[in-house]
Design an enzyme around this catalytic site. Structure first.
Site, short mmCIF file in Angstrom:
data_model
loop_
_atom_site.label_atom_id
_atom_site.label_comp_id
_atom_site.label_asym_id
_atom_site.label_seq_id
_atom_site.Cartn_x
_atom_site.Cartn_y
_atom_site.Cartn_z
N HIS A 22 0.87 -1.17 0.00
CA HIS A 22 0.00 0.00 0.00
C HIS A 22 0.92 1.23 0.00
O HIS A 22 2.16 1.09 -0.03
CB HIS A 22 -0.94 -0.02 1.21
CG HIS A 22 -0.25 -0.26 2.51
ND1 HIS A 22 0.66 0.61 3.04
CD2 HIS A 22 -0.30 -1.31 3.39
CE1 HIS A 22 1.11 0.16 4.19
NE2 HIS A 22 0.56 -1.03 4.42
N HIS A 25 4.10 1.31 2.23
CA HIS A 25 5.27 0.63 1.66
C HIS A 25 5.86 1.46 0.52
O HIS A 25 7.08 1.62 0.41
CB HIS A 25 4.88 -0.73 1.09
CG HIS A 25 4.30 -1.69 2.08
ND1 HIS A 25 2.98 -2.10 2.03
CD2 HIS A 25 4.86 -2.34 3.12
CE1 HIS A 25 2.76 -2.96 3.00
NE2 HIS A 25 3.87 -3.13 3.69
N GLN A 49 7.45 -14.21 13.12
CA GLN A 49 6.81 -13.09 13.81
C GLN A 49 5.29 -13.23 13.90
O GLN A 49 4.61 -12.31 14.31
CB GLN A 49 7.22 -11.75 13.21
CG GLN A 49 6.66 -11.45 11.85
CD GLN A 49 7.27 -10.18 11.28
OE1 GLN A 49 8.44 -10.13 10.97
NE2 GLN A 49 6.45 -9.14 11.12
N VAL A 164 1.71 6.64 6.93
CA VAL A 164 0.76 7.07 5.89
C VAL A 164 -0.64 6.56 6.25
O VAL A 164 -0.82 5.40 6.63
CB VAL A 164 1.19 6.54 4.50
CG1 VAL A 164 0.25 7.08 3.41
CG2 VAL A 164 2.63 6.95 4.20
#
Ligand code: AMP
Length: 308
Positions: A22, A25, A49, A164
């Site tokens: 998105h 990134h 993770q 963002v």
């Protein structure tokens, strides 16, 4: 990854990701492309993770879409290692950034932070970037990776980049595509943070009051934490001084989301970093783009690309 390192030259910027890109990134890629000779993007959905196997299984994946988006940013090389390439034998070595990794995300996602640290250290060792671009969306992760690079002596600069947000304030996350009917409830996270930002800028410096505002605004779903912490050490703070992060994590419907704002108090007075708002709907909701650009080189086979 050895071939990727050998083919990269000049100042190399690394953007480590788990894919399904998105604008968060893409902003890291643009920054790296503008500041470095070569930009390498890694796409690795890191099993270490994910503490929840179901979360790992449903993580969105679309390599062709990601290749097209990365190529529009001017990325030179996309590396998509599989677990066998990352760790040819089950690793006995793990990396823990104790005091930073054990808090907040480390409490709510046991093993998560060590998984991040171990894989990032592996990527740094294999790709030897000069700069690594990370988003402030994952503020604790940014502190952890910065400290890891410092402690282990990786000769690189960790560059923190703005968070963002979608037009309505929701922090961009690949998981937003799963929110569906829960999206309005999720918006309360950023709304609470924005209200806390305004309170801070008009003189409120008590962490408990700002954390309380975030809690009050968020009523739907399950709030895991709302906490103000030092941006570098991730230690909790009681008053906002220097560089602080006010972070929140919550489960909303099927999705776990995190968000934060930066709070800075110095001689110039209080300033809140609310992040960057998109001016149009996110590419997350687009049809997969058709690429008109030369795709970056990748080790992923299906599209018309060569192996490094
Ligand atoms: P992920 O693919 O979610 O592991 O994220 C890869 C990188 O993108 C990390 O450095 C994240 O902090 C960054 N990132 C993810 N979401 C955002 C966002 N909304 N704004 C800025 N950076 C982001």
């Amino acid at each position: 990854m050895v071939a990727a390192r050998e083919s990269a030259h000049g100042v190399v910027g690394l953007v480590p990701t788990m894919g399904f890109f998105h604008e968060g990134h893409l902003s890291l890629m643009h920054r790296s492309v503008s500041e470095c000779d070569q930009t390498v993007v890694t796409l690795y959905v890191n099993p270490l993770q994910f503490e929840d196997a179901a979360d790992l299984a449903r993580y969105p994946v679309d390599h062709d879409r990601d290749l097209a988006l990365a190529s529009e940013c001017g990325v030179d090389l996309m590396v998509i290692p599989d677990p066998g390439e990352m760790f040819p034998t089950a690793p006995l070595t793990t990396v823990s950034v104790a005091a930073i990794g054990e808090r907040l995300e480390g409490v709510h996602r046991p093993g998560h932070m060590d998984g991040v640290a171990t894989v990032v250290a592996r990527l740094f060792a294999a790709l030897q970037p000069d700069r690594a671009y990370l988003g402030r969306k994952d503020a604790q992760q940014l502190a952890l990776v910065s400290r890891l690079a410092h402690d282990l002596g990786f000769p690189l600069e960790v560059v923190g980049c703005p968070l963002v947000r979608e037009q309505d304030g929701l922090a961009l996350s690949s998981r937003n595509v799963f929110l569906g009917e829960h999206r309005p409830a999720a918006l309360a996270l950023s709304r609470g943070l924005m209200e806390a930002a305004t309170m801070f800028e008009t003189g409120e410096c008590r962490a408990a009051v700002l954390e309380g505002k975030v809690r009050d605004v968020f009523r739907a779903g399950e709030l895991e934490y709302a906490e103000a912490f030092d941006a570098a050490t991730v230690e909790p703070v009681s008053r906002i001084e220097g560089e602080v992060v006010l972070a929140v994590a919550a489960r909303i419907g099927p999705v776990r989301l995190i968000d934060n704002i930066g709070l800075l108090l110095d001689a110039k007075g209080p300033r809140a970093d609310r992040g960057v708002f998109l001016e149009r709907p996110s590419v997350l909701y687009d049809e997969p783009p058709a690429t008109s650009h030369q795709p970056p080189t990748t080790n992923h086979q299906p599209p018309p690309c060569s192996s490094p």
